[in-house]
Design an enzyme around this catalytic site. Structure first.
Site, PDB file in Angstrom:
ATOM      1  N   GLU A  35       0.839  -1.206   0.000  1.00 39.27           N
ATOM      2  CA  GLU A  35       0.000   0.000   0.000  1.00 39.27           C
ATOM      3  C   GLU A  35       0.868   1.247   0.000  1.00 39.27           C
ATOM      4  OE1 GLU A  35      -3.279  -0.211  -1.090  1.00 39.27           O
ATOM      5  OE2 GLU A  35      -3.388  -1.721   0.492  1.00 39.27           O
ATOM      6  N   THR A  37       2.910   2.003  -2.113  1.00 42.89           N
ATOM      7  CA  THR A  37       4.205   1.680  -2.707  1.00 42.89           C
ATOM      8  C   THR A  37       4.207   1.999  -4.203  1.00 42.89           C
ATOM      9  OG1 THR A  37       3.355  -0.561  -2.891  1.00 42.89           O
ATOM     10  CG2 THR A  37       4.881  -0.138  -1.084  1.00 42.89           C
ATOM     11  N   GLY A 125     -17.389   2.566  -4.512  1.00 43.41           N
ATOM     12  CA  GLY A 125     -16.742   3.306  -3.435  1.00 43.41           C
ATOM     13  C   GLY A 125     -16.249   2.455  -2.275  1.00 43.41           C
ATOM     14  N   GLY A 127     -13.514   0.761  -2.429  1.00 47.11           N
ATOM     15  CA  GLY A 127     -12.081   0.588  -2.623  1.00 47.11           C
ATOM     16  C   GLY A 127     -11.763  -0.656  -3.446  1.00 47.11           C
ATOM     17  N   LEU A 128     -12.767  -1.185  -4.154  1.00 42.75           N
ATOM     18  CA  LEU A 128     -12.540  -2.366  -4.991  1.00 42.75           C
ATOM     19  C   LEU A 128     -12.465  -1.982  -6.475  1.00 42.75           C
ATOM     20  CD1 LEU A 128     -14.904  -4.916  -3.206  1.00 42.75           C
ATOM     21  CD2 LEU A 128     -12.471  -4.511  -2.808  1.00 42.75           C
ATOM     22  N   SER A 129     -12.371  -0.676  -6.708  1.00 47.84           N
ATOM     23  CA  SER A 129     -12.169  -0.161  -8.066  1.00 47.84           C
ATOM     24  C   SER A 129     -13.306  -0.454  -9.026  1.00 47.84           C
ATOM     25  CB  SER A 129     -10.853  -0.678  -8.658  1.00 47.84           C
ATOM     26  OG  SER A 129      -9.801   0.134  -8.239  1.00 47.84           O
ATOM     27  N   GLU A 163      -7.837   7.813 -16.916  1.00 48.82           N
ATOM     28  CA  GLU A 163      -8.064   8.115 -15.495  1.00 48.82           C
ATOM     29  C   GLU A 163      -7.322   9.399 -15.094  1.00 48.82           C
ATOM     30  OE1 GLU A 163      -9.931   6.035 -13.599  1.00 48.82           O
ATOM     31  OE2 GLU A 163      -9.463   6.789 -11.599  1.00 48.82           O
ATOM     32  N   ASP A 175      -4.572  -0.754 -10.365  1.00 48.04           N
ATOM     33  CA  ASP A 175      -5.952  -1.209 -10.526  1.00 48.04           C
ATOM     34  C   ASP A 175      -6.191  -1.794 -11.918  1.00 48.04           C
ATOM     35  OD1 ASP A 175      -6.134  -0.174  -8.022  1.00 48.04           O
ATOM     36  OD2 ASP A 175      -7.123   1.675  -8.635  1.00 48.04           O
TER      37      ASP A 175
HETATM   38  P1  ADP Z   1     -14.256   2.775  -6.465  1.00 40.82           P
HETATM   39  O1  ADP Z   1     -13.596   2.764  -7.786  1.00 40.82           O
HETATM   40  O2  ADP Z   1     -13.324   2.535  -5.335  1.00 40.82           O
HETATM   41  O3  ADP Z   1     -15.424   1.868  -6.385  1.00 40.82           O
HETATM   42  P2  ADP Z   1     -14.762   5.463  -7.238  1.00 40.82           P
HETATM   43  O4  ADP Z   1     -15.316   6.634  -6.511  1.00 40.82           O
HETATM   44  O5  ADP Z   1     -13.449   5.573  -7.908  1.00 40.82           O
HETATM   45  O6  ADP Z   1     -14.811   4.247  -6.223  1.00 40.82           O
HETATM   46  O7  ADP Z   1     -15.785   5.047  -8.363  1.00 40.82           O
HETATM   47  C1  ADP Z   1     -17.156   4.971  -8.094  1.00 40.82           C
HETATM   48  C2  ADP Z   1     -17.891   5.590  -9.273  1.00 40.82           C
HETATM   49  O8  ADP Z   1     -17.943   4.641 -10.349  1.00 40.82           O
HETATM   50  C3  ADP Z   1     -19.331   5.908  -8.979  1.00 40.82           C
HETATM   51  O9  ADP Z   1     -19.470   7.201  -8.440  1.00 40.82           O
HETATM   52  C4  ADP Z   1     -19.978   5.815 -10.340  1.00 40.82           C
HETATM   53  O10 ADP Z   1     -19.798   7.013 -11.066  1.00 40.82           O
HETATM   54  C5  ADP Z   1     -19.165   4.755 -11.033  1.00 40.82           C
HETATM   55  N1  ADP Z   1     -19.824   3.443 -11.026  1.00 40.82           N
HETATM   56  C6  ADP Z   1     -19.359   2.291 -10.508  1.00 40.82           C
HETATM   57  N2  ADP Z   1     -20.213   1.266 -10.752  1.00 40.82           N
HETATM   58  C7  ADP Z   1     -21.255   1.793 -11.440  1.00 40.82           C
HETATM   59  C8  ADP Z   1     -22.468   1.264 -11.986  1.00 40.82           C
HETATM   60  N3  ADP Z   1     -22.798  -0.031 -11.872  1.00 40.82           N
HETATM   61  N4  ADP Z   1     -23.287   2.112 -12.641  1.00 40.82           N
HETATM   62  C9  ADP Z   1     -22.969   3.418 -12.778  1.00 40.82           C
HETATM   63  N5  ADP Z   1     -21.867   3.963 -12.290  1.00 40.82           N
HETATM   64  C10 ADP Z   1     -21.009   3.186 -11.624  1.00 40.82           C
HETATM   65 MG    MG Z   2     -12.036   4.167  -8.361  1.00 42.23          MG
END
Ligand code: ADP
Ligand code: MG
Length: 385
Positions: A35, A37, A125, A127-129, A163, A175
């Site tokens: 982490e 790193t 959200g 943290g599993l991308s 990204e 990721d």
């Molecule tokens: P993480 O990548 O850790 O899950 P992020 O904040 O980077 O968190 O990404 C979450 C964002 O990805 C959400 O706010 C949304 O915009 C998008 N997202 C993820 N899954 C979906 C989905 N099934 N439908 C629509 N948007 C999604």
């Molecule tokens: Mg993300």
């Protein structure tokens, strides 16, 4: 056809009529160890998980992009033009497919319009991308329908470009590398300096273990500032030590380093340097004794993030302590910190006890209920249908 695929196909037909040209999938990921790193040009050991984004896509010849997600919160079709993509105009999740199209175009690849339905079971959200899963699924689909023929390394760099430059998140390559290059039964040992990847066996089930994810569902507000501040400390440490990146410092150098910088910077440096070593030790353990061999390294990684890097929080510490007390053989927070998820390596027979103990500990401290689920290493991005 699997129920997931049936639902996706039906949604596509309802929204756009007829059938998609194909369905592509890309998984989320969890980081086993390593982490903070990545931006120090060091080592990480994530794996692609059995939770994934799936996109059904059909090419259009008019340059129009029509996007729909099956997730309830952001319903309705978003319409954009591939000839006129700007990050300040992309709304909600459309920023991810738009960013990928933009990054393909930047490489000189002609991208046609398309209709797309997204269906994902990667929790948002946590943290599993979930966001990289979308980008990698779209990139894999576009790579095929445009005939671009990018290899895995090029796809990693293209989605990273999307990204960094379009979505505006200053992330590394971990990721995407896990999502695009992961393999069932394996973790992805990634050298963030030269992008090289080695697949390392990680078959927890065969060792009678599960990887339990504890999503605290909190995201503390100092996460952004904390991240920038930790990056600065690492840069300062590398500068003082006269190296290109902290990757070039070994555990044996730490005694001498202590006298050369302030105490806080030293502790930040010590986390990164010892964490790199823990990744290397984890790889050796997985190749030798198997998954149980990394348990104490997970514990040490958590302590280092809590005490030296100071990026844990009460919820993450509670998840780790409660799961360990109830039978997990090793546990750590995973991801950037200040919230998000912890992972615990748990003997099969203890899984329910650990789940109950974590839920009870959160309730007792007045925290909101965490989300608990197990993950196993899965194949990376590919065409499904
Ligand atoms: P993480 O990548 O850790 O899950 P992020 O904040 O980077 O968190 O990404 C979450 C964002 O990805 C959400 O706010 C949304 O915009 C998008 N997202 C993820 N899954 C979906 C989905 N099934 N439908 C629509 N948007 C999604
Ligand atoms: Mg993300």
């Amino acid at each position: 056809m699997s129920p997931d695929l049936e639902r996706l196909t039906a949604t596509f037909g309802d929204a756009f009529g007829g059938a998609a040209d194909g369905v592509w999938t890309a998984p989320g990921r969890v980081n086993l160890i390593g982490e903070h790193t990545d931006y120090n040009e060091g080592f990480v050991l994530p794996f692609a998980i059995d939770l994934a984004a799936r996109v059904a896509l059909r090419v259009r010849d008019d340059g129009v992009m029509r996007l729909l997600s099956t997730a309830g919160s952001e319903s309705g079709i978003t319409e954009l033009s591939v000839g006129d993509l700007r990050s300040d105009r992309a709304k909600g999740w459309s920023v991810y497919p738009s960013g990928v199209v933009w990054a393909f175009q930047e490489r000189g690849i002609d991208v046609p319009g398309f209709e797309l339905v997204l269906d994902s079971d990667v929790p948002l959200g946590a943290g599993l991308s979930s966001s990289h899963a979308i980008e990698c699924a779209v990139a894999t689909a576009l790579n095929e329908v445009t005939g671009a023929g990018l290899d895995a390394e090029e796809l990693v760099l293209t989605t990273q470009r999307a990204e960094n430059a379009f979505v505006g998140a200053p992330t590394g390559i971990m990721d995407q590398s896990a999502s695009l290059r992961g393999r069932s039964g394996h973790a992805v040992f990634l050298d963030c300096r030269d992008q090289s990847v080695e697949l390392v066996p990680f078959d927890a089930a065969a060792a009678g273990l599960v990887t339990l994810v504890i999503d605290t569902r909190v995201a503390h507000s100092h996460a952004d500032g904390g991240y920038a501040n930790r990056r600065d400390a690492c840069e300062l440490g590398a500068q003082v030590l006269g190296v290109k990146a902290l990757r070039d410092v070994s555990v044996d150098d730490l005694d001498e380093a202590r006298g050369l910088m302030d105490e806080t910077t030293f502790r930040r440096v010590r986390h990164v340097v010892t964490e790199d070593q823990r990744v290397l030790d984890s790889v050796a353990a997985l190749r030798g004794s198997g998954p149980a061999g990394i348990a104490s390294l997970l514990d040490a990684s958590h302590a280092s993030m809590r005490d030296d890097f100071e990026i844990s929080c009460d919820e993450l510490d509670t998840a780790v302590e409660a799961s360990r007390a109830a039978g997990a053989i090793g546990a750590r927070m995973t991801g950037g910190g200040f919230g998000g998820s912890a992972i615990a390596l748990v003997p099969d027979d203890d899984e329910n006890r650990v789940r109950d103990a974590v839920l009870a500990a959160f309730a007792e401290r007045g925290f909101g209920a965490p989300r608990l689920f197990t993950v196993t290493p899965a194949d990376g991005a590919r065409r499904l249908a």
